[in-house]
Design an enzyme around this catalytic site. Structure first.
Site, short mmCIF file in Angstrom:
data_model
loop_
_atom_site.label_atom_id
_atom_site.label_comp_id
_atom_site.label_asym_id
_atom_site.label_seq_id
_atom_site.Cartn_x
_atom_site.Cartn_y
_atom_site.Cartn_z
N ARG A 196 0.83 -1.21 0.00
CA ARG A 196 0.00 0.00 0.00
C ARG A 196 0.87 1.27 0.00
O ARG A 196 1.00 1.94 -1.01
CB ARG A 196 -0.93 -0.01 1.23
CG ARG A 196 -2.11 0.98 1.12
CD ARG A 196 -1.77 2.40 1.46
NE ARG A 196 -1.21 2.59 2.80
CZ ARG A 196 -0.73 3.74 3.24
NH1 ARG A 196 -0.70 4.81 2.44
NH2 ARG A 196 -0.22 3.84 4.46
N ASP A 197 1.51 1.56 1.10
CA ASP A 197 2.30 2.79 1.22
C ASP A 197 3.47 2.78 0.25
O ASP A 197 3.86 3.82 -0.28
CB ASP A 197 2.80 2.95 2.66
CG ASP A 197 3.45 4.30 2.90
OD1 ASP A 197 2.90 5.31 2.44
OD2 ASP A 197 4.52 4.34 3.53
N HIS A 236 7.23 4.41 12.21
CA HIS A 236 7.18 4.28 10.74
C HIS A 236 8.27 5.22 10.21
O HIS A 236 8.04 6.42 10.06
CB HIS A 236 5.79 4.69 10.27
CG HIS A 236 5.57 4.57 8.80
ND1 HIS A 236 4.63 3.71 8.27
CD2 HIS A 236 6.13 5.20 7.74
CE1 HIS A 236 4.63 3.82 6.94
NE2 HIS A 236 5.53 4.72 6.61
N HIS A 290 11.17 6.60 7.57
CA HIS A 290 11.69 6.68 6.21
C HIS A 290 13.20 6.87 6.27
O HIS A 290 13.73 7.42 7.24
CB HIS A 290 11.02 7.82 5.45
CG HIS A 290 9.63 7.50 5.00
ND1 HIS A 290 9.19 7.69 3.72
CD2 HIS A 290 8.58 6.96 5.68
CE1 HIS A 290 7.92 7.30 3.61
NE2 HIS A 290 7.53 6.86 4.79
N CYS A 330 10.20 9.42 -1.23
CA CYS A 330 9.86 10.65 -0.53
C CYS A 330 9.56 11.73 -1.57
O CYS A 330 10.47 12.17 -2.27
CB CYS A 330 11.03 11.10 0.36
SG CYS A 330 10.71 12.65 1.20
N ASN A 378 10.67 4.50 2.34
CA ASN A 378 10.47 3.61 3.48
C ASN A 378 11.71 2.76 3.77
O ASN A 378 12.41 2.34 2.85
CB ASN A 378 9.30 2.67 3.19
CG ASN A 378 7.97 3.38 3.23
OD1 ASN A 378 7.62 3.99 4.23
ND2 ASN A 378 7.21 3.32 2.14
#
Length: 344
Positions: A49-50, A252, A254, A285, A294
Site C-alpha cells: 500500500r504505502d 514508521h 523513512h 519521498c 520507506n
C-alpha cells in the site's frame, strides 16, 4: 580515591588479560542493551500500500517520472509472498478515490484475490466513511486512518486542518465500532514537515492522544520525510509516551537521510515493539528529490535477527518477495541486505 575506569585499567594489564577484559566489557554491554530491548517485535509490512502508491518509474534518457500502475495480479502475488514469509500484518491497499491515488483503483480486486492466511491481518487505509463502507464490502477486517502533526501538511495532503480531519475520523470510528472492526491510526510528520520544518513533540503527543482516545488500538508515528535522528526521535517519543501507552505505539521511519535503522533502534530501547517497514524499500519521498523512502523490511529483519529479537519472519522468503516485486517494477531493490546477499 576515585575508582579505576576501564580506560585507566587496560594499560596496566598484560596482553592476554587485557583482551579478556575487553571481551568481558563487551559482553556486559551487550547484555545491558539486550535487557532494554523487547524480546519480540511485530513488523507491519506496508509495501503493497504505502510502498506501491508512491512508486514511480524513470524512463531512460527522458528527464521525467511516470506513475507505474502495477497490475492487480502482481499486487496479489506480492501480498501472498509476504504472507508466506511469516509477516503477521500486511497492509493490503487503500480505499481512497482513484482520482487521487490511481495506483489503488483495483482495491476491490486485490482484497478479493489475495489468499487470507491464518494469523495474518490485512488492514486497509480508509480516509473517510465512504472508503470504510467500500472496504467492508470487499471483506476488510481491519482498517487504518491517517492524520498529521503538521497543520500545513494536513491541508496539503488531505485538504483540511488537523481538527477537521479528526472530526471526519469520528464517523469512521463510530462505524468501525458498530461493526467490531479494529482501527489503527497514523500520525504523519512526527519530527519534521516539508512545509513547516521541525514539528513540536507536544503537538505529536496531542494528535496521538486524540486518535488513541477515539478508539485506535495502535498509533503509528511516521517520520514522513525521513529527517529524524536518534535525538529527535527520543524527544518525540518521550512526549508521546506520557499520553499514550507504549504498548499502543509503533514507529514508521523513512530512510531519506540514512537514519531509519538507528531511529528504530532508539525506539526499541524506549520500549516500542511494533515497526512499520516496506519490502525492498518500496516507496519514495515526494519532498526530497532522488531520496530513498520507506525503510526496507529486509534490513529491519536482519538487524532484529542480529539483536536476538524474534519476528517470525523468514528472511530468505522475504528477499524472494522483494526480488519478485523489483523485477515487476524493473527497478533495483533499496534493501542493503538484499543487495549484499546478491553479491555473495
Amino acid at each position: 580515591m576515585a575508582p579505576l575506569s576501564a580506560a585507566m585499567l587496560l594499560p596496566r594489564l598484560p596482553g592476554v588479560a587485557a583482551a579478556a577484559f575487553q571481551r568481558a566489557l563487551a559482553s556486559t554491554a551487550s547484555a545491558a542493551v539486550a535487557q532494554s530491548l523487547p524480546e519480540q517485535v511485530k513488523i507491519v509490512e506496508v509495501g503493497p500500500r504505502d510502498g506501491l502508491q508512491n512508486e514511480k518509474l524513470s524512463l531512460k534518457n527522458i528527464m521525467m517520472w511516470l506513475q507505474v500502475i502495477v497490475p492487480a495480479d502482481v499486487k496479489i502475488q506480492l501480498i501472498n509472498l509476504l504472507s508466506e514469509a511469516g509477516l503477521s500484518v500486511v497492509e493490503a491497499t487503500s480505499f481512497v478515490s482513484p482520482k487521487w491515488v490511481p495506483q489503488m483503483a483495483d482495491q476491490q480486486q486485490v482484497m478479493k484475490g489475495i489468499r487470507k492466511y491464518p494469523n495474518v491481518s490485512y488492514p486497509v487505509l480508509t480516509p473517510n466513511l465512504k472508503g470504510f463502507e467500500s472496504a467492508l464490502k470487499a471483506g476488510a477486517t481491519e482498517v487504518a486512518i491517517f492524520g498529521a502533526a503538521s497543520e500545513m501538511f494536513s491541508k496539503r495532503n488531505i485538504n483540511c486542518s488537523i481538527d477537521e480531519s479528526l472530526q471526519r475520523f469520528e464517523e469512521v470510528m463510530k462505524a468501525a465500532k458498530d461493526a467490531s472492526i479494529p482501527v489503527r491510526g497514523y500520525v504523519s510528520c512526527v519530527v519534521g514537515c516539508p512545509y513547516e520544518g521541525n514539528v513540536s513533540p507536544t503537538k505529536v503527543a496531542e494528535v496521538a492522544k486524540k486518535l488513541y482516545s477515539m478508539g485506535c488500538y495502535e498509533i503509528s508515528l511516521g517520520d514522513t520525510i525521513g529527517v529524524g535522528t536518534p535525538g529527535s526521535m527520543h524527544k518525540m517519543l518521550s512526549a508521546v509516551i506520557k499520553e499514550v501507552p507504549i504498548s499502543a505505539l509503533a514507529v514508521h521511519c523513512h530512510d531519506t537521510y540514512g537514519q531509519a535503522l538507528v531511529n528504530i533502534f532508539t525506539a526499541l530501547q524506549m520500549g516500542i515493539s511494533t515497526v512499520d517497514s516496506s519490502v525492498a524499500g518500496l516507496g519514495g519521498c515526494p519532498y526530497a528529490s532522488n531520496a530513498s523512502g520507506n525503510v526496507a523490511t529486509e534490513d529491519v529483519v536482519y538487524m532484529l535477527n542480529g539483536l536476538g529479537i524474534h519476528t517470525g519472519v523468514d528472511l530468505q522468503k522475504l528477499m524472494e518477495a522483494g526480488a519478485f516485486i523489483c523485477k515487476a517494477l524493473k527497478r533495483k531493490t533499496s534493501s542493503k541486505v538484499a543487495q549484499a546477499f546478491c553479491k555473495l
